[in-house]
Motif scaffolding. Sequence first.
Motif, PDB file in Angstrom:
ATOM      1  N   ARG A   1       0.809  -1.225   0.000  1.00 32.48           N
ATOM      2  CA  ARG A   1       0.000   0.000   0.000  1.00 32.48           C
ATOM      3  C   ARG A   1       0.838   1.268   0.000  1.00 32.48           C
ATOM      4  O   ARG A   1       0.304   2.362  -0.128  1.00 32.48           O
ATOM      5  CB  ARG A   1      -0.919   0.014   1.228  1.00 32.48           C
ATOM      6  CG  ARG A   1      -1.955  -1.106   1.236  1.00 32.48           C
ATOM      7  CD  ARG A   1      -2.819  -1.032   2.485  1.00 32.48           C
ATOM      8  NE  ARG A   1      -3.820  -2.096   2.507  1.00 32.48           N
ATOM      9  CZ  ARG A   1      -4.688  -2.292   3.490  1.00 32.48           C
ATOM     10  NH1 ARG A   1      -4.656  -1.491   4.547  1.00 32.48           N
ATOM     11  NH2 ARG A   1      -5.564  -3.273   3.428  1.00 32.48           N
ATOM     12  N   VAL A   2       2.141   1.120   0.160  1.00 35.81           N
ATOM     13  CA  VAL A   2       3.001   2.289   0.335  1.00 35.81           C
ATOM     14  C   VAL A   2       4.175   2.260  -0.632  1.00 35.81           C
ATOM     15  O   VAL A   2       4.507   1.224  -1.217  1.00 35.81           O
ATOM     16  CB  VAL A   2       3.550   2.350   1.775  1.00 35.81           C
ATOM     17  CG1 VAL A   2       2.425   2.527   2.783  1.00 35.81           C
ATOM     18  CG2 VAL A   2       4.361   1.097   2.107  1.00 35.81           C
ATOM     19  N   THR A   3       4.799   3.411  -0.802  1.00 38.82           N
ATOM     20  CA  THR A   3       6.040   3.525  -1.580  1.00 38.82           C
ATOM     21  C   THR A   3       7.207   3.020  -0.744  1.00 38.82           C
ATOM     22  O   THR A   3       7.236   3.180   0.474  1.00 38.82           O
ATOM     23  CB  THR A   3       6.284   4.996  -1.973  1.00 38.82           C
ATOM     24  OG1 THR A   3       5.188   5.442  -2.773  1.00 38.82           O
ATOM     25  CG2 THR A   3       7.582   5.163  -2.750  1.00 38.82           C
ATOM     26  N   SER A   4       8.152   2.390  -1.401  1.00 43.16           N
ATOM     27  CA  SER A   4       9.357   1.901  -0.727  1.00 43.16           C
ATOM     28  C   SER A   4      10.552   2.761  -1.112  1.00 43.16           C
ATOM     29  O   SER A   4      10.463   3.630  -1.983  1.00 43.16           O
ATOM     30  CB  SER A   4       9.627   0.441  -1.112  1.00 43.16           C
ATOM     31  OG  SER A   4       8.567  -0.396  -0.713  1.00 43.16           O
ATOM     32  N   ALA A   5      11.660   2.516  -0.463  1.00 44.23           N
ATOM     33  CA  ALA A   5      12.911   3.198  -0.801  1.00 44.23           C
ATOM     34  C   ALA A   5      14.063   2.249  -0.543  1.00 44.23           C
ATOM     35  O   ALA A   5      13.986   1.384   0.337  1.00 44.23           O
ATOM     36  CB  ALA A   5      13.082   4.473   0.013  1.00 44.23           C
ATOM     37  N   VAL A   6      15.124   2.410  -1.323  1.00 41.33           N
ATOM     38  CA  VAL A   6      16.345   1.641  -1.112  1.00 41.33           C
ATOM     39  C   VAL A   6      17.338   2.539  -0.389  1.00 41.33           C
ATOM     40  O   VAL A   6      17.601   3.667  -0.812  1.00 41.33           O
ATOM     41  CB  VAL A   6      16.937   1.137  -2.443  1.00 41.33           C
ATOM     42  CG1 VAL A   6      18.310   0.513  -2.218  1.00 41.33           C
ATOM     43  CG2 VAL A   6      15.993   0.136  -3.093  1.00 41.33           C
ATOM     44  N   ILE A   7      17.875   2.024   0.716  1.00 42.30           N
ATOM     45  CA  ILE A   7      18.806   2.813   1.529  1.00 42.30           C
ATOM     46  C   ILE A   7      20.114   2.036   1.696  1.00 42.30           C
ATOM     47  O   ILE A   7      20.116   0.815   1.833  1.00 42.30           O
ATOM     48  CB  ILE A   7      18.178   3.146   2.902  1.00 42.30           C
ATOM     49  CG1 ILE A   7      19.050   4.118   3.696  1.00 42.30           C
ATOM     50  CG2 ILE A   7      17.885   1.882   3.722  1.00 42.30           C
ATOM     51  CD1 ILE A   7      18.344   4.755   4.880  1.00 42.30           C
ATOM     52  N   ARG A   8      21.200   2.765   1.643  1.00 42.49           N
ATOM     53  CA  ARG A   8      22.525   2.174   1.855  1.00 42.49           C
ATOM     54  C   ARG A   8      23.019   2.576   3.245  1.00 42.49           C
ATOM     55  O   ARG A   8      22.911   3.745   3.643  1.00 42.49           O
ATOM     56  CB  ARG A   8      23.517   2.684   0.802  1.00 42.49           C
ATOM     57  CG  ARG A   8      24.895   2.021   0.905  1.00 42.49           C
ATOM     58  CD  ARG A   8      26.003   2.860   0.281  1.00 42.49           C
ATOM     59  NE  ARG A   8      25.723   3.306  -1.056  1.00 42.49           N
ATOM     60  CZ  ARG A   8      25.905   2.562  -2.159  1.00 42.49           C
ATOM     61  NH1 ARG A   8      26.359   1.330  -2.043  1.00 42.49           N
ATOM     62  NH2 ARG A   8      25.628   3.056  -3.345  1.00 42.49           N
ATOM     63  N   LEU A   9      23.541   1.594   3.985  1.00 42.62           N
ATOM     64  CA  LEU A   9      24.191   1.854   5.260  1.00 42.62           C
ATOM     65  C   LEU A   9      25.664   1.506   5.112  1.00 42.62           C
ATOM     66  O   LEU A   9      26.008   0.349   4.864  1.00 42.62           O
ATOM     67  CB  LEU A   9      23.574   1.004   6.379  1.00 42.62           C
ATOM     68  CG  LEU A   9      22.064   1.083   6.572  1.00 42.62           C
ATOM     69  CD1 LEU A   9      21.631   0.130   7.671  1.00 42.62           C
ATOM     70  CD2 LEU A   9      21.636   2.503   6.905  1.00 42.62           C
ATOM     71  N   ARG A  10      26.523   2.502   5.220  1.00 39.90           N
ATOM     72  CA  ARG A  10      27.964   2.254   5.183  1.00 39.90           C
ATOM     73  C   ARG A  10      28.466   2.118   6.623  1.00 39.90           C
ATOM     74  O   ARG A  10      28.234   3.008   7.442  1.00 39.90           O
ATOM     75  CB  ARG A  10      28.707   3.404   4.496  1.00 39.90           C
ATOM     76  CG  ARG A  10      28.515   3.470   2.988  1.00 39.90           C
ATOM     77  CD  ARG A  10      29.456   4.499   2.382  1.00 39.90           C
ATOM     78  NE  ARG A  10      29.356   4.557   0.943  1.00 39.90           N
ATOM     79  CZ  ARG A  10      28.561   5.392   0.276  1.00 39.90           C
ATOM     80  NH1 ARG A  10      27.807   6.238   0.959  1.00 39.90           N
ATOM     81  NH2 ARG A  10      28.513   5.375  -1.031  1.00 39.90           N
ATOM     82  N   PHE A  11      29.163   1.039   6.887  1.00 39.33           N
ATOM     83  CA  PHE A  11      29.678   0.814   8.240  1.00 39.33           C
ATOM     84  C   PHE A  11      31.128   1.279   8.302  1.00 39.33           C
ATOM     85  O   PHE A  11      32.063   0.473   8.397  1.00 39.33           O
ATOM     86  CB  PHE A  11      29.516  -0.657   8.618  1.00 39.33           C
ATOM     87  CG  PHE A  11      28.078  -1.096   8.566  1.00 39.33           C
ATOM     88  CD1 PHE A  11      27.156  -0.567   9.458  1.00 39.33           C
ATOM     89  CD2 PHE A  11      27.638  -1.998   7.613  1.00 39.33           C
ATOM     90  CE1 PHE A  11      25.816  -0.948   9.414  1.00 39.33           C
ATOM     91  CE2 PHE A  11      26.307  -2.392   7.559  1.00 39.33           C
ATOM     92  CZ  PHE A  11      25.392  -1.860   8.465  1.00 39.33           C
ATOM     93  N   ASN A  12      31.279   2.594   8.231  1.00 40.06           N
ATOM     94  CA  ASN A  12      32.612   3.197   8.161  1.00 40.06           C
ATOM     95  C   ASN A  12      32.906   4.101   9.346  1.00 40.06           C
ATOM     96  O   ASN A  12      33.880   4.853   9.327  1.00 40.06           O
ATOM     97  CB  ASN A  12      32.751   3.984   6.853  1.00 40.06           C
ATOM     98  CG  ASN A  12      31.663   5.048   6.700  1.00 40.06           C
ATOM     99  OD1 ASN A  12      30.837   5.230   7.598  1.00 40.06           O
ATOM    100  ND2 ASN A  12      31.654   5.744   5.571  1.00 40.06           N
ATOM    101  N   LYS A  13      32.062   4.049  10.364  1.00 44.67           N
ATOM    102  CA  LYS A  13      32.263   4.905  11.533  1.00 44.67           C
ATOM    103  C   LYS A  13      33.325   4.290  12.455  1.00 44.67           C
ATOM    104  O   LYS A  13      33.443   3.072  12.556  1.00 44.67           O
ATOM    105  CB  LYS A  13      30.950   5.056  12.319  1.00 44.67           C
ATOM    106  CG  LYS A  13      29.828   5.774  11.558  1.00 44.67           C
ATOM    107  CD  LYS A  13      30.142   7.250  11.434  1.00 44.67           C
ATOM    108  CE  LYS A  13      29.019   8.038  10.787  1.00 44.67           C
ATOM    109  NZ  LYS A  13      27.940   8.373  11.725  1.00 44.67           N
ATOM    110  N   PRO A  14      34.090   5.132  13.154  1.00 45.71           N
ATOM    111  CA  PRO A  14      35.035   4.587  14.133  1.00 45.71           C
ATOM    112  C   PRO A  14      34.275   3.915  15.270  1.00 45.71           C
ATOM    113  O   PRO A  14      33.094   4.195  15.499  1.00 45.71           O
ATOM    114  CB  PRO A  14      35.801   5.825  14.616  1.00 45.71           C
ATOM    115  CG  PRO A  14      34.914   6.985  14.294  1.00 45.71           C
ATOM    116  CD  PRO A  14      34.163   6.607  13.056  1.00 45.71           C
TER     117      PRO A  14
END
Length: 257
Positions: free
Chosen positions: A176-189
């Motif tokens: 019933r809703v719009t979706s989105a593709v999201i990237r999570l970069r695991f680059n934090k200290p």
Amino acid sequence: MSFRTKKSLGQHFLHDGNIIRKIADAIPAKTGDRVIEIGPGTGALTRELLNRFEDIQVIEIDQRAVEVLNEEFPDLIIHQQDVLKTNWDDLISKTGDTYVVGNLPYYITSPILFSVLEKRDFFKEALFMMQKEVAERLVAEHSSKEYGILSVQTQLMSEPEILFDVSRHSFSPPPRVTSAVIRLRFNKPELPFKDETMKKVVRTAFNQRRKKLSNALKPLLGKELPEGFNYDDRAEHWSPETYAKLSERLEQTDSIS
């Protein structure tokens, strides 16, 4: 074999070839890396991944989908299990980086997200499709109405970026809703405090988000509020960095009640 989606599993299978290619294009895996797909269903994205990358494994709980995948891709490594009970130590690449990708069922998006964030040291990046409204929370700036627990925890543990929207008509059956593709970069200290400390602080603050933080944080801090913070603010006004500073201070002084 014919396949009917199960509402109880939140199944909405992606069939839009253009979106499938865009997702695969966004995965920067190279030789020696592993791509793990969560919830492949009948394998629309899996097929594209297998055409591009040499090391693909999938996690699928639905026995019917597993039968389809075994028939279509006899050499594919399939882990038939609940992703929330997955032992990631057994799945990550021992020779290269590990990427995780998936079209997440809406009803368990947050638990899967928290599970991956908790094990972020195992992954180079995650690429998830989810309800657009949830994706917008992950990247929301403080002082916005979308900003909340998901925003703070995701931004402290990763670098989130919405890549593109996905129409409901790209799925069968359409949600019933719009979706989105999201990237999570695991680059934090590495965070200078335990994840659990930060989670307690953030969840306590947002549990009463209409109250000033001097009141909202009382169940955690008591009457002794560490100096250097504006407790007249409400939860959504503090940036992720401010929550991080308070979490670090509390661990240093061992003052969580």
